[in-house]
Motif scaffolding. Sequence first.
Motif, short mmCIF file in Angstrom:
data_model
loop_
_atom_site.label_atom_id
_atom_site.label_comp_id
_atom_site.label_asym_id
_atom_site.label_seq_id
_atom_site.Cartn_x
_atom_site.Cartn_y
_atom_site.Cartn_z
N ASN A 33 -46.89 -56.72 -20.35
CA ASN A 33 -45.93 -57.77 -20.72
C ASN A 33 -45.32 -58.48 -19.52
O ASN A 33 -44.15 -58.88 -19.52
N ASN A 78 -40.62 -53.11 -28.55
CA ASN A 78 -41.92 -52.99 -27.90
C ASN A 78 -42.51 -51.68 -28.41
O ASN A 78 -41.82 -50.67 -28.34
N TYR A 105 -36.67 -58.26 -23.90
CA TYR A 105 -37.45 -59.48 -24.21
C TYR A 105 -36.59 -60.59 -24.82
O TYR A 105 -37.12 -61.54 -25.39
N LYS A 130 -39.66 -59.04 -16.94
CA LYS A 130 -40.47 -59.79 -17.90
C LYS A 130 -40.40 -61.27 -17.56
O LYS A 130 -41.13 -61.74 -16.72
N ASN A 176 -44.70 -69.56 -23.82
CA ASN A 176 -44.81 -68.39 -24.69
C ASN A 176 -44.72 -68.76 -26.17
O ASN A 176 -45.50 -68.28 -26.99
N ASN A 181 -43.08 -61.61 -25.97
CA ASN A 181 -44.18 -62.22 -25.21
C ASN A 181 -45.47 -61.40 -25.31
O ASN A 181 -46.24 -61.33 -24.37
N PHE A 182 -45.64 -60.77 -26.47
CA PHE A 182 -46.84 -59.96 -26.70
C PHE A 182 -47.08 -59.88 -28.20
O PHE A 182 -46.15 -60.13 -28.98
N SER A 221 -50.35 -58.94 -24.04
CA SER A 221 -49.29 -59.79 -23.50
C SER A 221 -49.81 -61.22 -23.45
O SER A 221 -50.98 -61.44 -23.15
#
Length: 369
Positions: free
Chosen positions: A39, A164, A194, A224, A280, A304-305, A347
Amino acid sequence: MSMEMSKPVPRPGILDIAAYVPGKEHAPGVARVFKLSSNETPFGASPKAIEAFRAAGEHLERYPDGQATELRQAIADIHGLNTANILCGNGSDELLGLLCHVYLGAGDEGIITEHGFLIYRIQILAAGGTPVTVKEKDRTVDVDAILAAVTERTKIVFIANPANPTGTYVPVNEIRRLQAGLPKHVILVLDAAYAEYVRRNDYEAGLELVSSNPNVVMTRTFSKIYGLAALRVGWMYGPADVVDALNRVRGPFNMNAAAIAAGAAAIRDQAFTQKAVAHNTLWIEKVTKAFESIGLEVTPSVANFVLVHFPDVEGKRAADADAFLTSRGYILRAVRAYGFPNSLRMSIGTEEANLGVIAALTEFMGRKA
Ligand SMILES: Cc1ncc(COP(=O)(O)O)c(C=O)c1O
């Protein structure tokens, strides 16, 4: 007197810890590798942060500012906070550990969730506490399950928001309900690693909750969106007495000079950050749709994943996809340790990396087993 041992023996709980395994970095024999397993941002750090990092190299003989004043001031300015409520850490991981060491003792319980970030469990055990894992609902933190697990031994509750590896989030009204339902002495840790990526009206990283409650802290990271994972920069926003307690325990120079300088420059460069957010937002949607169109299930992500779920079919499982992608230089994250044996986390990368993974997975799904 305790029984004599033939060698030094760790405290109870320590050997129950499975050491954290970071994301893969290498694809043997492949010339060009796209690392999409941790990530990290595809944009790198702001040029201003890199410049500040280089300047810090001029005086490596000096101890850093033990209060990380420049960095705390920059964070306070950008977020409109009081520096007295900000504590910086060697990555947010350090802060998560300090919280456990300060608020948990032997026999105390820390609540974590089914697919939660693995560091929480490690730090609870390291502090001598007992991790209590509660179920999630639709791969999302379940406030009622957490509240039902509280006992008189509970001292700390960890949730990542967004989470996550799922990328799901809990709306602010639910977080408020969680806070209201916890005993006043239980510390609620909102890990908002995030937060910068989230584009939802009902999301709040924790600033408001911390400001209005004595038992809530929020942790954030520069690893990140700010692209400083290598330097290890995290921060916590919390009530003054929580900050005070952690300050007594942390290393006096836990933040190195380069991290302080680069972190301050990075957070002040919000124009750079906004570019990363826009990229993103665009690619999370494109990647999700592309994977769904080839028959893969994707958990809707605000981070972002994306967490991608593979069919339970010979030759089409996550491990097969992982091997296929790695042979082409695309490194995703296996998430078995998070309770997802048949999924991979990707990611969001550069346009080239994202399109490359889409093309490779399209081929993977279309080929015969
Ligand atoms: C939910 C969550 N919290 C914290 C971290 C750790 O961040 P740091 O690099 O600041 O220690 C990560 C990094 O993967 C994460 O995913």
